[in-house]
Design a protein around this motif. Sequence first.
Motif, mmCIF file in Angstrom:
data_model
loop_
_atom_site.group_PDB
_atom_site.id
_atom_site.type_symbol
_atom_site.label_atom_id
_atom_site.label_comp_id
_atom_site.label_asym_id
_atom_site.label_seq_id
_atom_site.Cartn_x
_atom_site.Cartn_y
_atom_site.Cartn_z
ATOM 1 N N THR A 150 76.350 37.643 85.356
ATOM 2 C CA THR A 150 76.329 36.204 85.652
ATOM 3 C C THR A 150 75.765 35.380 84.502
ATOM 4 O OG1 THR A 150 74.242 36.573 86.842
ATOM 5 C CG2 THR A 150 76.249 36.454 88.155
ATOM 6 N N GLY A 151 75.111 36.021 83.535
ATOM 7 C CA GLY A 151 74.669 35.322 82.331
ATOM 8 C C GLY A 151 73.676 34.205 82.579
ATOM 9 N N LYS A 152 72.748 34.408 83.504
ATOM 10 C CA LYS A 152 71.740 33.386 83.788
ATOM 11 C C LYS A 152 70.783 33.229 82.607
ATOM 12 C CE LYS A 152 73.066 32.909 88.153
ATOM 13 N NZ LYS A 152 73.687 31.664 88.645
ATOM 14 N N ALA A 153 70.151 32.062 82.536
ATOM 15 C CA ALA A 153 69.133 31.835 81.516
ATOM 16 C C ALA A 153 67.956 32.783 81.751
ATOM 17 C CB ALA A 153 68.650 30.386 81.562
ATOM 18 N N ASP A 154 67.162 33.021 80.712
ATOM 19 C CA ASP A 154 66.069 34.002 80.794
ATOM 20 C C ASP A 154 65.106 33.699 81.938
ATOM 21 O OD1 ASP A 154 67.153 35.329 78.665
ATOM 22 O OD2 ASP A 154 65.770 34.507 77.177
ATOM 23 N N ASN A 155 64.679 32.436 82.061
ATOM 24 C CA ASN A 155 63.745 32.078 83.126
ATOM 25 C C ASN A 155 64.369 32.300 84.499
ATOM 26 O OD1 ASN A 155 61.804 31.340 81.291
ATOM 27 N ND2 ASN A 155 62.297 29.162 81.349
ATOM 28 N N THR A 156 65.662 31.972 84.630
ATOM 29 C CA THR A 156 66.352 32.167 85.904
ATOM 30 C C THR A 156 66.481 33.651 86.217
ATOM 31 O OG1 THR A 156 67.616 30.140 85.488
ATOM 32 C CG2 THR A 156 68.444 31.607 87.201
ATOM 33 N N GLN A 197 64.199 68.825 90.109
ATOM 34 C CA GLN A 197 65.239 67.807 89.992
ATOM 35 C C GLN A 197 64.597 66.426 89.901
ATOM 36 O OE1 GLN A 197 68.527 68.362 89.793
ATOM 37 N NE2 GLN A 197 68.220 70.573 89.873
ATOM 38 N N LEU A 198 65.048 65.639 88.944
ATOM 39 C CA LEU A 198 64.583 64.262 88.841
ATOM 40 C C LEU A 198 65.264 63.425 89.907
ATOM 41 C CD1 LEU A 198 64.665 63.748 84.965
ATOM 42 C CD2 LEU A 198 62.681 64.222 86.408
ATOM 43 N N GLU A 199 64.496 62.497 90.502
ATOM 44 C CA GLU A 199 65.087 61.630 91.515
ATOM 45 C C GLU A 199 66.093 60.699 90.850
ATOM 46 O OE1 GLU A 199 62.157 59.551 93.652
ATOM 47 O OE2 GLU A 199 61.194 61.345 94.474
ATOM 48 N N PRO A 200 67.246 60.518 91.491
ATOM 49 C CA PRO A 200 68.227 59.603 90.903
ATOM 50 C C PRO A 200 67.704 58.182 90.913
ATOM 51 C CG PRO A 200 68.859 60.211 93.133
ATOM 52 C CD PRO A 200 67.683 61.068 92.774
ATOM 53 N N PRO A 201 68.110 57.348 89.955
ATOM 54 C CA PRO A 201 67.646 55.964 89.935
ATOM 55 C C PRO A 201 68.118 55.215 91.177
ATOM 56 C CG PRO A 201 69.463 56.284 88.401
ATOM 57 C CD PRO A 201 69.072 57.628 88.884
ATOM 58 N N ASP A 202 67.341 54.222 91.606
ATOM 59 C CA ASP A 202 67.678 53.426 92.774
ATOM 60 C C ASP A 202 68.915 52.588 92.446
ATOM 61 O OD1 ASP A 202 67.835 51.650 94.893
ATOM 62 O OD2 ASP A 202 65.660 51.555 95.128
ATOM 63 N N LEU A 203 70.002 52.833 93.162
ATOM 64 C CA LEU A 203 71.251 52.128 92.903
ATOM 65 C C LEU A 203 71.094 50.628 93.110
ATOM 66 C CD1 LEU A 203 74.294 52.184 92.306
ATOM 67 C CD2 LEU A 203 74.684 52.595 94.747
ATOM 68 N N ARG A 204 70.209 50.262 94.028
ATOM 69 C CA ARG A 204 70.028 48.834 94.309
ATOM 70 C C ARG A 204 69.499 48.098 93.081
ATOM 71 N NH1 ARG A 204 66.080 48.685 99.157
ATOM 72 N NH2 ARG A 204 65.057 50.164 97.775
ATOM 73 N N HIS A 205 68.559 48.723 92.375
ATOM 74 C CA HIS A 205 67.988 48.072 91.191
ATOM 75 C C HIS A 205 69.020 48.017 90.060
ATOM 76 C CE1 HIS A 205 63.810 47.648 92.576
ATOM 77 N NE2 HIS A 205 64.068 48.725 93.297
ATOM 78 N N TRP A 206 69.852 49.040 89.963
ATOM 79 C CA TRP A 206 70.923 49.001 88.961
ATOM 80 C C TRP A 206 71.873 47.847 89.254
ATOM 81 C CZ3 TRP A 206 76.227 49.268 89.321
ATOM 82 C CH2 TRP A 206 76.911 49.412 88.104
ATOM 83 N N GLN A 207 72.176 47.630 90.540
ATOM 84 C CA GLN A 207 73.069 46.531 90.905
ATOM 85 C C GLN A 207 72.438 45.171 90.615
ATOM 86 O OE1 GLN A 207 73.541 48.166 94.886
ATOM 87 N NE2 GLN A 207 75.770 48.248 94.606
ATOM 88 N N ILE A 208 71.130 45.073 90.788
ATOM 89 C CA ILE A 208 70.435 43.822 90.446
ATOM 90 C C ILE A 208 70.606 43.513 88.966
ATOM 91 C CG2 ILE A 208 68.159 42.747 90.198
ATOM 92 C CD1 ILE A 208 67.322 44.238 92.760
ATOM 93 N N GLU A 209 70.360 44.509 88.115
ATOM 94 C CA GLU A 209 70.469 44.293 86.674
ATOM 95 C C GLU A 209 71.904 43.978 86.272
ATOM 96 O OE1 GLU A 209 67.909 43.967 84.692
ATOM 97 O OE2 GLU A 209 66.669 44.315 86.474
ATOM 98 N N GLU A 210 72.867 44.605 86.932
ATOM 99 C CA GLU A 210 74.267 44.328 86.624
ATOM 100 C C GLU A 210 74.636 42.906 87.038
ATOM 101 O OE1 GLU A 210 77.893 45.587 84.904
ATOM 102 O OE2 GLU A 210 75.806 46.299 84.837
ATOM 103 N N PHE A 211 74.117 42.464 88.156
ATOM 104 C CA PHE A 211 74.317 41.085 88.618
ATOM 105 C C PHE A 211 73.792 40.086 87.586
ATOM 106 C CE2 PHE A 211 71.746 37.705 90.813
ATOM 107 C CZ PHE A 211 72.790 36.826 91.082
#
Length: 338
Positions: free
Chosen positions: A44-50, A26-40
């Motif tokens: 929020t549409g921050k600039a690339d550097n931000t 079984q493959l380990e499920p992706p870390d939900l915390r990192h998915w939430q970071i990317e969704e954030f």
Amino acid sequence: MPPSTDPVLPIVILPLTGGKQPEPRQLEPPDLRHWQIEEFLRQTGKADNTQRAYRGQLVRFAAWCDKSWLDVTPSDIGKYRRELKRKRLKATSINHALNTLKSFYQWLRRSNGYPTNKPLPTDAIDLERQPEPEAAHIDEDELAQIWQVLQLEEKTAIRDASGTRVRDRAIIAVLSHGLRASEASALNVEHWNSKILKVHRSKGQNVSEVPLNREARQYLNVYLEWRQQQGDMFEPLPESPMFLAQDPKSAGKRLGYKGLHRMVKQLGAIAGIEGLNPHRFRHTFGTEVTRRGVDPLFGKELMGIKSDRVFQRYTKGVFKQAAAEAYLQAIGEETDES
């Protein structure tokens, strides 16, 4: 007994059937915390550097605290703050980490990812005290030194043949109207109509229309005329970058963020101004629009700023000076008296 003439058959070992079959890995499920970071970051549409800075802060915290975002407590945030202080990080760096967590948790609640009846773990966390930043604007004497360097005959005789000083004067003229370095670098020729620059803001906003003063218009038009004379890779087509690199390796390509910073830093070194960078021209513009009584609402639009608090960073020096002048005037003294 005569030997057998039958051929010897090979021995074949067959696996036993039945029994417990090995389960597929079984493959380990992706870390939900990192998915939430990317969704954030996406929402929020921050600039690339931000985005890069926010992602780094949140990933570092997630690596330090092995809990889901919902299970993080104020005590965890406090311990993380002490950990950053133990590493001797500056107050600005610690506050950036804490403010990033505050922004993330506020988004988590807005997106229904955090219970509304439960306090956020960042609510009770105060920021580190920071010394009040010194005024970052460029004073009149320093501006005179900068333009003197840009106009020096011995410099132009050597460098104007390649258009470098012609270009640099245009860049400084544009930066002096409050643009961020990234916004100046991203300009195309089509964003200029001989009076107004259409600035595509790097902070997730739409487009601001920034009128240039007469002197800046002249510098920019002279640079574009120079490019027209050069032709080939320098021809100012509408879709081509406004400011081009002119060193042999990158000639004709867009002058990037780092190249623009390097040019301004070198200019400051020649002019004898320590710590000169493109952002100081932005501070100078904020000071100027405030000193001239431009409505703060219009000042924020010209600079691509949404927050009153952020705009006040650029105008603090003006208010301090005005307060001192008002006091001296009230007691009948002049500011230039000893």
